[in-house]
Enzyme design. Sequence first.
Site, PDB file in Angstrom:
ATOM      1  N   PRO A  43       4.334  10.352 -13.492  1.00 18.34           N
ATOM      2  CG  PRO A  43       5.630  11.698 -14.898  1.00 18.34           C
ATOM      3  CD  PRO A  43       5.016  10.323 -14.789  1.00 18.34           C
ATOM      4  CB  CYS A  44       2.048  15.845 -12.211  1.00 17.50           C
ATOM      5  SG  CYS A  44       0.813  17.108 -12.429  1.00 17.50           S
ATOM      6  N   PRO A  45       0.399  14.768 -14.964  1.00 12.14           N
ATOM      7  CG  PRO A  45      -1.241  15.352 -16.565  1.00 12.14           C
ATOM      8  CD  PRO A  45       0.241  15.060 -16.415  1.00 12.14           C
ATOM      9  CG  MET A  46       0.460  10.433 -16.980  1.00 11.09           C
ATOM     10  SD  MET A  46      -0.789  11.028 -18.094  1.00 11.09           S
ATOM     11  CE  MET A  46      -1.708   9.530 -18.351  1.00 11.09           C
ATOM     12  CG  ASP A  77       3.158  12.505  -8.421  1.00  4.76           C
ATOM     13  OD1 ASP A  77       4.120  13.202  -8.076  1.00  4.76           O
ATOM     14  OD2 ASP A  77       2.102  12.973  -8.912  1.00  4.76           O
TER      15      ASP A  77
END
Lengths: 188, 79
Positions: B16-19, B43
């Site tokens: 998920p964000c921010p990966m 995502d």
Amino acid sequence: MEEKNEKLHMLEAQIAELSGQVKLLTGQGTEDKISMIVFSGDLDKLLAAFIIGTGAVAMGLDVVMFFTFWATPALRDPNKSAGGKDMMGKMFGAMLPKGSDAVKLSKMNMGGMGTAMMKSLMKKKNVASLPEFIEMAGELDVKIFVCEMSMDLMGFSREEMIDYPGMTYCGVAKFLEEAKGSRIQLFL
Amino acid sequence: MEDIKVDKVLDLKGLPCPMPVVKVSKGIKEVEVGQILEAHTSDPGALADFPAWARTSGNEIVKTETEGKITRFYIRRNK
């Protein structure tokens, strides 16, 4: 001849003024940098700060995070301790969270149950934990500044803080210098 | 356009964000300028985030494919 010289001077002055305005308009004097004041010691707000911080590195921005007041205890290392504290220092030390894994949600904490539920949900959904975010920020060259006055007020000493690459202790002027040259400034 | 020569594939599924943007910004540096990085993500936010990242970082998304929950981005390193 003298008239010509005078005109030339006027033109030169005009050009100097215009180039100054162009500099302002093109945003020179600010860098691709984001400066954040991390004030809150709540898990949710700290997560937001680190998501923005690590995301900003991906977007090619330099990132500066200035930790002050309630956010300061989140940078304590749970495995370290410091001696020689006065009574107030000992009290603050005991009452404030010891490290980023000990901070709570700003809402729905429900005596720690809500925070525990949120943490297990985050794990299930693969969202990085706050300690993981801090480690990642270090690898990504996110700069962390810590407010010296908050440290002093709460009786924290540097030897009980986490080992973060290049962590700097400073005052408001250092933050403002960074913020002045940043395109984005946030207060969290 | 049919045949894009891919130089590196990045599997970002499940992250998920921010990966996704953090990893893609690292991954793009592992291909040469002009080469293509293919990134797979699940995502939903990436549909807006990847183009924003590409515009800001000066790279180019040459093709986007969505299949079910998975989106594949083909990104050319321009800088």
